[in-house]
Design a protein around this motif. Structure first.
Motif, mmCIF file in Angstrom:
data_model
loop_
_atom_site.group_PDB
_atom_site.id
_atom_site.type_symbol
_atom_site.label_atom_id
_atom_site.label_comp_id
_atom_site.label_asym_id
_atom_site.label_seq_id
_atom_site.Cartn_x
_atom_site.Cartn_y
_atom_site.Cartn_z
ATOM 1 N N ALA A 1 0.837 -1.207 0.000
ATOM 2 C CA ALA A 1 0.000 0.000 0.000
ATOM 3 C C ALA A 1 0.868 1.252 0.000
ATOM 4 C CB ALA A 1 -0.926 -0.002 1.211
ATOM 5 N N ALA A 2 1.956 1.226 0.787
ATOM 6 C CA ALA A 2 2.879 2.365 0.791
ATOM 7 C C ALA A 2 3.548 2.530 -0.566
ATOM 8 C CB ALA A 2 3.930 2.181 1.886
ATOM 9 N N SER A 3 3.898 1.427 -1.206
ATOM 10 C CA SER A 3 4.543 1.519 -2.520
ATOM 11 C C SER A 3 3.587 2.077 -3.564
ATOM 12 C CB SER A 3 5.051 0.138 -2.952
ATOM 13 O OG SER A 3 3.970 -0.760 -3.147
ATOM 14 N N PHE A 4 2.303 1.723 -3.491
ATOM 15 C CA PHE A 4 1.326 2.311 -4.419
ATOM 16 C C PHE A 4 1.169 3.815 -4.164
ATOM 17 C CE2 PHE A 4 -0.360 -2.136 -4.909
ATOM 18 C CZ PHE A 4 -0.118 -2.216 -6.281
ATOM 19 N N GLY A 5 1.281 4.203 -2.896
ATOM 20 C CA GLY A 5 1.252 5.635 -2.595
ATOM 21 C C GLY A 5 2.426 6.354 -3.218
ATOM 22 N N PHE A 6 3.597 5.713 -3.193
ATOM 23 C CA PHE A 6 4.766 6.333 -3.822
ATOM 24 C C PHE A 6 4.658 6.328 -5.343
ATOM 25 C CE2 PHE A 6 6.659 6.141 0.338
ATOM 26 C CZ PHE A 6 7.533 7.212 0.341
ATOM 27 N N MET A 7 3.947 5.374 -5.898
ATOM 28 C CA MET A 7 3.695 5.408 -7.339
ATOM 29 C C MET A 7 2.848 6.630 -7.709
ATOM 30 S SD MET A 7 5.290 2.899 -8.720
ATOM 31 C CE MET A 7 4.513 2.730 -10.327
ATOM 32 N N LEU A 8 1.925 7.007 -6.825
ATOM 33 C CA LEU A 8 1.148 8.228 -7.049
ATOM 34 C C LEU A 8 2.065 9.448 -7.036
ATOM 35 C CD1 LEU A 8 -1.546 9.728 -7.350
ATOM 36 C CD2 LEU A 8 -1.772 9.655 -4.851
ATOM 37 N N LEU A 9 3.032 9.471 -6.114
ATOM 38 C CA LEU A 9 4.005 10.560 -6.094
ATOM 39 C C LEU A 9 4.789 10.608 -7.397
ATOM 40 C CD1 LEU A 9 5.545 10.341 -2.493
ATOM 41 C CD2 LEU A 9 3.451 11.439 -3.222
ATOM 42 N N LEU A 10 5.129 9.436 -7.918
ATOM 43 C CA LEU A 10 5.849 9.375 -9.188
ATOM 44 C C LEU A 10 5.051 10.022 -10.310
ATOM 45 C CD1 LEU A 10 7.434 5.783 -9.292
ATOM 46 C CD2 LEU A 10 8.642 7.964 -9.264
ATOM 47 N N MET A 11 3.776 9.705 -10.392
ATOM 48 C CA MET A 11 2.948 10.259 -11.462
ATOM 49 C C MET A 11 2.833 11.776 -11.352
ATOM 50 S SD MET A 11 -0.085 7.432 -12.030
ATOM 51 C CE MET A 11 -0.551 7.283 -10.304
ATOM 52 N N ILE A 12 2.707 12.286 -10.125
ATOM 53 C CA ILE A 12 2.638 13.738 -9.948
ATOM 54 C C ILE A 12 3.969 14.383 -10.340
ATOM 55 C CG2 ILE A 12 2.321 15.581 -8.258
ATOM 56 C CD1 ILE A 12 0.438 13.752 -6.730
ATOM 57 N N ASP A 13 5.091 13.748 -9.982
ATOM 58 C CA ASP A 13 6.407 14.267 -10.372
ATOM 59 C C ASP A 13 6.563 14.298 -11.889
ATOM 60 O OD1 ASP A 13 7.361 14.862 -7.870
ATOM 61 O OD2 ASP A 13 8.340 12.930 -7.566
ATOM 62 N N ILE A 14 6.137 13.223 -12.549
ATOM 63 C CA ILE A 14 6.250 13.167 -14.014
ATOM 64 C C ILE A 14 5.410 14.269 -14.654
ATOM 65 C CG2 ILE A 14 5.681 11.766 -16.039
ATOM 66 C CD1 ILE A 14 6.421 9.292 -14.358
ATOM 67 N N ALA A 15 4.211 14.493 -14.135
ATOM 68 C CA ALA A 15 3.355 15.560 -14.671
ATOM 69 C C ALA A 15 4.016 16.925 -14.477
ATOM 70 C CB ALA A 15 1.994 15.522 -13.989
ATOM 71 N N ALA A 16 4.654 17.154 -13.315
ATOM 72 C CA ALA A 16 5.333 18.428 -13.068
ATOM 73 C C ALA A 16 6.515 18.616 -14.008
ATOM 74 C CB ALA A 16 5.790 18.498 -11.613
ATOM 75 N N ILE A 17 7.261 17.534 -14.267
ATOM 76 C CA ILE A 17 8.415 17.630 -15.182
ATOM 77 C C ILE A 17 7.954 17.968 -16.593
ATOM 78 C CG2 ILE A 17 10.229 16.260 -16.288
ATOM 79 C CD1 ILE A 17 10.533 14.802 -13.589
ATOM 80 N N ILE A 18 6.915 17.306 -17.052
ATOM 81 C CA ILE A 18 6.389 17.590 -18.396
ATOM 82 C C ILE A 18 5.895 19.032 -18.481
ATOM 83 C CG2 ILE A 18 4.557 16.993 -20.029
ATOM 84 C CD1 ILE A 18 4.788 14.103 -19.043
ATOM 85 N N TYR A 19 5.323 19.516 -17.392
ATOM 86 C CA TYR A 19 4.718 20.858 -17.394
ATOM 87 C C TYR A 19 5.772 21.965 -17.481
ATOM 88 C CZ TYR A 19 1.573 24.613 -15.885
ATOM 89 O OH TYR A 19 0.838 25.768 -15.809
ATOM 90 N N ILE A 20 6.979 21.750 -16.920
ATOM 91 C CA ILE A 20 7.978 22.826 -16.889
ATOM 92 C C ILE A 20 9.233 22.512 -17.691
ATOM 93 C CG2 ILE A 20 7.192 23.625 -14.634
ATOM 94 C CD1 ILE A 20 9.586 22.242 -13.369
ATOM 95 N N LYS A 21 9.196 21.465 -18.502
ATOM 96 C CA LYS A 21 10.417 21.032 -19.188
ATOM 97 C C LYS A 21 10.854 21.966 -20.317
ATOM 98 C CE LYS A 21 8.019 18.003 -22.479
ATOM 99 N NZ LYS A 21 8.320 18.847 -23.653
#
Length: 344
Positions: free
Chosen positions: A146-166
Protein backbone atom coordinates in the motif's frame (compact mmCIF):
# COMPACT_ATOMS: atom_id res chain seq x y z
CA UNK A 1 38.77 6.28 102.56
CA UNK A 2 38.07 5.48 98.85
CA UNK A 3 38.62 1.97 97.56
CA UNK A 4 41.34 1.43 94.98
CA UNK A 5 39.03 -0.74 92.81
CA UNK A 6 36.48 2.00 92.44
CA UNK A 7 36.54 3.55 89.01
CA UNK A 8 37.19 7.27 89.09
CA UNK A 9 34.29 9.43 88.11
CA UNK A 10 36.30 11.13 85.35
CA UNK A 11 36.89 7.85 83.48
CA UNK A 12 34.09 6.95 81.01
CA UNK A 13 34.67 4.49 78.13
CA UNK A 14 31.38 5.48 76.42
CA UNK A 15 32.81 8.30 74.23
CA UNK A 16 35.31 5.92 72.70
CA UNK A 17 32.56 3.45 71.80
CA UNK A 18 30.41 6.25 70.36
CA UNK A 19 33.27 7.54 68.22
CA UNK A 20 33.97 4.06 66.93
CA UNK A 21 30.29 3.54 66.15
CA UNK A 22 30.20 6.87 64.26
CA UNK A 23 33.22 5.87 62.19
CA UNK A 24 31.55 2.59 61.33
CA UNK A 25 28.34 4.38 60.34
CA UNK A 26 30.22 6.83 58.08
CA UNK A 27 32.03 3.95 56.38
CA UNK A 28 28.72 2.14 55.91
CA UNK A 29 27.12 5.23 54.35
CA UNK A 30 30.07 5.69 52.02
CA UNK A 31 29.91 2.06 50.96
CA UNK A 32 26.19 2.32 50.34
CA UNK A 33 26.70 5.51 48.28
CA UNK A 34 29.36 3.76 46.23
CA UNK A 35 27.04 0.81 45.73
CA UNK A 36 24.20 3.16 44.67
CA UNK A 37 26.45 4.91 42.12
CA UNK A 38 27.57 1.56 40.76
CA UNK A 39 23.95 0.37 40.60
CA UNK A 40 22.88 3.54 38.77
CA UNK A 41 25.67 3.06 36.25
CA UNK A 42 24.61 -0.53 35.69
CA UNK A 43 20.97 0.52 35.26
CA UNK A 44 21.94 3.24 32.79
CA UNK A 45 24.05 0.75 30.90
CA UNK A 46 21.16 -1.70 30.77
CA UNK A 47 18.77 1.00 29.54
CA UNK A 48 21.25 2.01 26.83
CA UNK A 49 21.73 -1.59 25.78
CA UNK A 50 17.96 -2.08 25.75
CA UNK A 51 17.47 0.95 23.51
CA UNK A 52 20.27 -0.05 21.16
CA UNK A 53 18.97 -3.61 21.05
CA UNK A 54 15.71 -2.31 19.62
CA UNK A 55 17.64 -1.28 16.50
CA UNK A 56 20.41 -3.89 16.54
CA UNK A 57 18.06 -6.80 16.90
CA UNK A 58 18.79 -10.41 17.54
CA UNK A 59 16.65 -12.09 14.95
CA UNK A 60 16.46 -11.70 11.19
CA UNK A 61 12.84 -10.60 11.41
CA UNK A 62 13.64 -7.87 13.92
CA UNK A 63 16.60 -6.64 11.86
CA UNK A 64 14.25 -6.42 8.88
CA UNK A 65 11.77 -4.32 10.84
CA UNK A 66 14.49 -1.99 12.11
CA UNK A 67 15.78 -1.60 8.55
CA UNK A 68 12.26 -0.68 7.44
CA UNK A 69 12.14 1.99 10.14
CA UNK A 70 15.46 3.53 9.01
CA UNK A 71 14.46 3.33 5.34
CA UNK A 72 11.14 5.08 5.82
CA UNK A 73 12.70 7.67 8.10
CA UNK A 74 15.07 8.57 5.24
CA UNK A 75 12.07 8.81 2.91
CA UNK A 76 10.38 11.03 5.48
CA UNK A 77 13.32 13.41 5.14
CA UNK A 78 12.77 13.53 1.36
CA UNK A 79 9.20 14.60 2.16
CA UNK A 80 10.61 17.50 4.17
CA UNK A 81 12.76 18.44 1.16
CA UNK A 82 9.67 18.34 -1.04
CA UNK A 83 7.84 20.75 1.25
CA UNK A 84 10.80 23.16 1.30
CA UNK A 85 11.16 23.01 -2.49
CA UNK A 86 7.42 23.48 -2.96
CA UNK A 87 7.27 26.50 -0.67
CA UNK A 88 10.23 28.15 -2.41
CA UNK A 89 8.73 27.45 -5.85
CA UNK A 90 5.34 28.86 -4.87
CA UNK A 91 6.93 32.06 -3.55
CA UNK A 92 8.93 32.62 -6.74
CA UNK A 93 6.06 31.41 -8.90
CA UNK A 94 3.76 34.04 -7.38
CA UNK A 95 6.19 36.76 -8.48
CA UNK A 96 6.36 35.30 -11.99
CA UNK A 97 2.55 35.11 -12.11
CA UNK A 98 2.24 38.76 -11.04
CA UNK A 99 4.73 39.94 -13.66
CA UNK A 100 3.91 37.70 -16.63
CA UNK A 101 0.76 35.69 -15.82
CA UNK A 102 2.87 32.55 -16.16
CA UNK A 103 2.00 30.05 -13.43
CA UNK A 104 4.18 27.08 -14.41
CA UNK A 105 6.57 27.49 -11.51
CA UNK A 106 3.71 28.13 -9.09
CA UNK A 107 1.87 24.93 -10.06
CA UNK A 108 5.10 22.93 -10.03
CA UNK A 109 5.68 24.13 -6.47
CA UNK A 110 2.10 23.33 -5.53
CA UNK A 111 2.51 19.78 -6.83
CA UNK A 112 5.62 19.35 -4.67
CA UNK A 113 3.76 20.58 -1.59
CA UNK A 114 1.01 18.01 -2.30
CA UNK A 115 3.65 15.32 -2.84
CA UNK A 116 5.42 16.34 0.36
CA UNK A 117 2.23 16.01 2.40
CA UNK A 118 1.43 12.60 0.88
CA UNK A 119 5.03 11.52 1.42
CA UNK A 120 4.84 12.48 5.09
CA UNK A 121 1.54 10.67 5.64
CA UNK A 122 2.78 7.45 4.02
CA UNK A 123 6.09 7.47 5.88
CA UNK A 124 4.50 8.38 9.21
CA UNK A 125 2.02 5.51 9.05
CA UNK A 126 4.74 3.04 8.03
CA UNK A 127 7.21 4.27 10.66
CA UNK A 128 4.47 3.96 13.28
CA UNK A 129 3.95 0.33 12.28
CA UNK A 130 7.69 -0.30 12.21
CA UNK A 131 8.05 1.08 15.74
CA UNK A 132 5.35 -1.32 16.91
CA UNK A 133 7.38 -4.21 15.54
CA UNK A 134 10.01 -3.58 18.19
CA UNK A 135 7.60 -5.27 20.60
CA UNK A 136 5.33 -7.25 18.32
CA UNK A 137 5.52 -7.21 14.55
CA UNK A 138 2.59 -5.37 13.00
CA UNK A 139 3.95 -4.59 9.52
CA UNK A 140 2.80 -6.88 6.73
CA UNK A 141 3.44 -7.16 3.00
CA UNK A 142 -0.01 -5.68 2.40
CA UNK A 143 0.94 -2.52 4.31
CA UNK A 144 4.25 -2.15 2.45
CA UNK A 145 2.54 -2.67 -0.90
CA UNK A 146 0.00 0.00 0.00
CA UNK A 147 2.88 2.37 0.79
CA UNK A 148 4.54 1.52 -2.52
CA UNK A 149 1.33 2.31 -4.42
CA UNK A 150 1.25 5.64 -2.59
CA UNK A 151 4.77 6.33 -3.82
CA UNK A 152 3.69 5.41 -7.34
CA UNK A 153 1.15 8.23 -7.05
CA UNK A 154 4.00 10.56 -6.09
CA UNK A 155 5.85 9.37 -9.19
CA UNK A 156 2.95 10.26 -11.46
CA UNK A 157 2.64 13.74 -9.95
CA UNK A 158 6.41 14.27 -10.37
CA UNK A 159 6.25 13.17 -14.01
CA UNK A 160 3.36 15.56 -14.67
CA UNK A 161 5.33 18.43 -13.07
CA UNK A 162 8.41 17.63 -15.18
CA UNK A 163 6.39 17.59 -18.40
CA UNK A 164 4.72 20.86 -17.39
CA UNK A 165 7.98 22.83 -16.89
CA UNK A 166 10.42 21.03 -19.19
CA UNK A 167 10.32 23.73 -21.93
CA UNK A 168 12.06 26.44 -19.88
CA UNK A 169 14.95 26.73 -22.36
CA UNK A 170 12.75 27.00 -25.45
CA UNK A 171 12.58 30.31 -27.31
CA UNK A 172 8.79 30.00 -27.31
CA UNK A 173 8.82 30.01 -23.51
CA UNK A 174 10.90 33.19 -23.46
CA UNK A 175 8.51 34.85 -25.91
CA UNK A 176 5.50 33.89 -23.78
CA UNK A 177 7.09 35.37 -20.67
CA UNK A 178 7.99 38.63 -22.43
CA UNK A 179 4.53 38.94 -23.97
CA UNK A 180 2.98 38.21 -20.59
CA UNK A 181 5.10 40.91 -18.95
CA UNK A 182 4.06 43.43 -21.61
CA UNK A 183 0.41 42.53 -21.12
CA UNK A 184 0.43 42.88 -17.32
CA UNK A 185 2.31 46.16 -17.59
CA UNK A 186 -0.13 47.69 -20.09
CA UNK A 187 -3.37 46.22 -18.71
CA UNK A 188 -2.99 45.62 -14.99
CA UNK A 189 -0.47 48.14 -13.61
CA UNK A 190 -2.30 50.59 -11.39
CA UNK A 191 -5.40 48.41 -11.07
CA UNK A 192 -3.87 45.44 -9.21
CA UNK A 193 -1.88 46.21 -6.08
CA UNK A 194 0.16 43.00 -6.35
CA UNK A 195 1.13 43.62 -9.97
CA UNK A 196 1.86 47.31 -9.34
CA UNK A 197 4.12 46.48 -6.40
CA UNK A 198 5.84 43.67 -8.31
CA UNK A 199 6.64 45.94 -11.25
CA UNK A 200 7.87 48.82 -9.10
CA UNK A 201 10.13 46.50 -7.09
CA UNK A 202 11.50 44.84 -10.22
CA UNK A 203 12.30 48.14 -11.96
CA UNK A 204 13.85 49.69 -8.86
CA UNK A 205 15.92 46.68 -7.81
CA UNK A 206 17.07 45.58 -11.26
CA UNK A 207 17.52 49.03 -12.83
CA UNK A 208 15.20 48.45 -15.79
CA UNK A 209 12.14 50.02 -17.36
CA UNK A 210 9.27 48.34 -19.22
CA UNK A 211 9.14 44.81 -20.58
CA UNK A 212 11.22 45.65 -23.68
CA UNK A 213 12.05 49.33 -23.05
CA UNK A 214 10.58 52.49 -21.54
CA UNK A 215 8.17 53.08 -24.45
CA UNK A 216 6.03 50.14 -23.30
CA UNK A 217 4.55 52.46 -20.67
CA UNK A 218 3.30 55.01 -23.20
CA UNK A 219 0.52 52.67 -24.40
CA UNK A 220 -0.51 51.40 -21.00
CA UNK A 221 -3.99 51.75 -19.55
CA UNK A 222 -2.44 53.35 -16.48
CA UNK A 223 -0.78 56.14 -18.55
CA UNK A 224 -3.72 56.90 -20.86
CA UNK A 225 -5.56 59.36 -18.56
CA UNK A 226 -2.36 61.35 -18.02
CA UNK A 227 -0.86 61.38 -21.52
CA UNK A 228 -1.32 64.56 -23.56
CA UNK A 229 -2.10 65.07 -27.21
CA UNK A 230 1.47 66.12 -27.85
CA UNK A 231 2.61 62.55 -27.39
CA UNK A 232 4.40 63.11 -24.11
CA UNK A 233 5.42 59.92 -22.32
CA UNK A 234 4.17 58.97 -18.85
CA UNK A 235 6.52 56.86 -16.74
CA UNK A 236 6.35 55.55 -13.17
CA UNK A 237 8.95 56.91 -10.78
CA UNK A 238 10.45 53.39 -10.49
CA UNK A 239 11.72 53.77 -14.10
CA UNK A 240 13.95 56.72 -13.27
CA UNK A 241 17.53 56.90 -12.15
CA UNK A 242 19.08 59.93 -10.52
CA UNK A 243 21.87 62.01 -12.06
CA UNK A 244 25.19 60.21 -11.76
CA UNK A 245 27.30 63.26 -12.47
CA UNK A 246 29.27 61.33 -15.09
CA UNK A 247 29.07 58.66 -17.76
CA UNK A 248 25.92 56.55 -17.91
CA UNK A 249 23.85 54.42 -20.23
CA UNK A 250 20.32 55.75 -20.09
CA UNK A 251 17.60 57.63 -21.89
CA UNK A 252 17.22 61.30 -21.06
CA UNK A 253 14.12 63.45 -21.49
CA UNK A 254 12.77 66.85 -20.62
CA UNK A 255 10.50 67.16 -17.61
CA UNK A 256 6.95 68.20 -18.50
CA UNK A 257 5.15 67.30 -15.27
CA UNK A 258 6.40 65.64 -12.11
CA UNK A 259 4.16 63.90 -9.57
CA UNK A 260 4.93 61.69 -6.54
CA UNK A 261 4.26 58.43 -8.42
CA UNK A 262 4.81 59.35 -12.08
CA UNK A 263 6.50 61.81 -14.38
CA UNK A 264 5.57 63.16 -17.80
CA UNK A 265 8.53 63.53 -20.12
CA UNK A 266 9.16 64.45 -23.75
CA UNK A 267 11.96 64.48 -26.30
CA UNK A 268 13.48 61.30 -24.99
CA UNK A 269 16.88 60.45 -26.48
CA UNK A 270 19.80 58.20 -25.65
CA UNK A 271 22.42 59.93 -23.48
CA UNK A 272 25.89 59.01 -22.33
CA UNK A 273 26.32 61.57 -19.55
CA UNK A 274 23.82 61.98 -16.72
CA UNK A 275 24.75 65.25 -15.05
CA UNK A 276 21.78 67.59 -15.54
CA UNK A 277 19.15 68.18 -12.90
CA UNK A 278 16.88 69.63 -15.57
CA UNK A 279 16.34 66.23 -17.20
CA UNK A 280 15.00 62.85 -16.19
CA UNK A 281 17.13 59.78 -16.79
CA UNK A 282 15.39 56.52 -17.63
CA UNK A 283 16.84 53.02 -17.25
CA UNK A 284 17.81 51.89 -20.74
CA UNK A 285 17.40 48.15 -20.27
CA UNK A 286 14.08 46.36 -20.47
CA UNK A 287 13.07 44.21 -17.53
CA UNK A 288 12.36 41.21 -19.73
CA UNK A 289 16.03 40.63 -20.53
CA UNK A 290 16.86 40.70 -16.81
CA UNK A 291 13.92 38.83 -15.34
CA UNK A 292 13.56 35.97 -17.84
CA UNK A 293 17.06 34.47 -17.20
CA UNK A 294 16.38 34.55 -13.43
CA UNK A 295 13.03 32.83 -13.92
CA UNK A 296 14.59 30.22 -16.22
CA UNK A 297 17.37 29.47 -13.72
CA UNK A 298 14.87 29.08 -10.88
CA UNK A 299 12.67 26.78 -12.92
CA UNK A 300 15.68 24.67 -13.90
CA UNK A 301 16.53 24.27 -10.21
CA UNK A 302 12.97 23.09 -9.59
CA UNK A 303 13.13 20.76 -12.61
CA UNK A 304 16.42 19.15 -11.52
CA UNK A 305 15.21 18.75 -7.92
CA UNK A 306 11.96 17.13 -9.07
CA UNK A 307 13.89 14.75 -11.34
CA UNK A 308 16.16 13.82 -8.42
CA UNK A 309 13.19 13.23 -6.13
CA UNK A 310 11.51 11.18 -8.86
CA UNK A 311 14.56 8.90 -9.08
CA UNK A 312 14.63 8.47 -5.29
CA UNK A 313 10.90 7.72 -5.25
CA UNK A 314 11.24 5.19 -8.10
CA UNK A 315 14.05 3.35 -6.30
CA UNK A 316 12.01 3.41 -3.09
CA UNK A 317 8.96 1.96 -4.85
CA UNK A 318 10.99 -0.88 -6.38
CA UNK A 319 12.61 -1.58 -3.01
CA UNK A 320 9.22 -1.70 -1.28
CA UNK A 321 7.82 -4.18 -3.80
CA UNK A 322 10.86 -6.39 -3.15
CA UNK A 323 10.51 -5.87 0.59
CA UNK A 324 6.86 -6.94 0.54
CA UNK A 325 7.96 -10.44 -0.46
CA UNK A 326 9.94 -10.79 2.79
CA UNK A 327 7.03 -9.91 5.06
CA UNK A 328 3.98 -11.96 6.06
CA UNK A 329 0.85 -11.24 4.11
CA UNK A 330 -1.78 -10.84 6.82
CA UNK A 331 -0.72 -12.31 10.14
CA UNK A 332 1.28 -10.60 12.85
CA UNK A 333 4.78 -11.98 13.34
CA UNK A 334 6.03 -12.83 16.81
CA UNK A 335 9.09 -10.78 17.74
CA UNK A 336 12.10 -11.81 19.78
CA UNK A 337 10.98 -9.32 22.44
CA UNK A 338 7.62 -10.95 22.94
CA UNK A 339 8.27 -14.71 22.92
CA UNK A 340 5.05 -15.45 24.72
CA UNK A 341 2.87 -13.91 22.00
CA UNK A 342 1.40 -16.31 19.51
CA UNK A 343 0.86 -15.80 15.84
CA UNK A 344 -2.64 -14.58 15.00
Amino acid sequence: MESRNEIPAVFNPQPRNTQHRQLVDVATVENRATDDVQLNKELQHKVFINIVSKFICKTKQDRLHSGIFVFFFALWLTGVLRLILGGWSIANGNLAADLSRNRQMYYAGLSEVVNGILNQLICFSTIKSALKTLKHAALTSTGVKAASFGFMLLLMIDIAAIIYIKDVRDAAFHSRIQFGMLRTLQRNYGTSNDITLAWDNLQTNKGCCGAINYSDWFNSTWASPVATARGDGVLPISCLMGPTGGACEAFGGAIVTSQPNYIVTSEVTMVEICDSVQMVYIFSRGCGELFIPILVDNMEVVLLCVIGLLVVTLIASIFMFALARLLPRHQRVTSAYSPDESTV
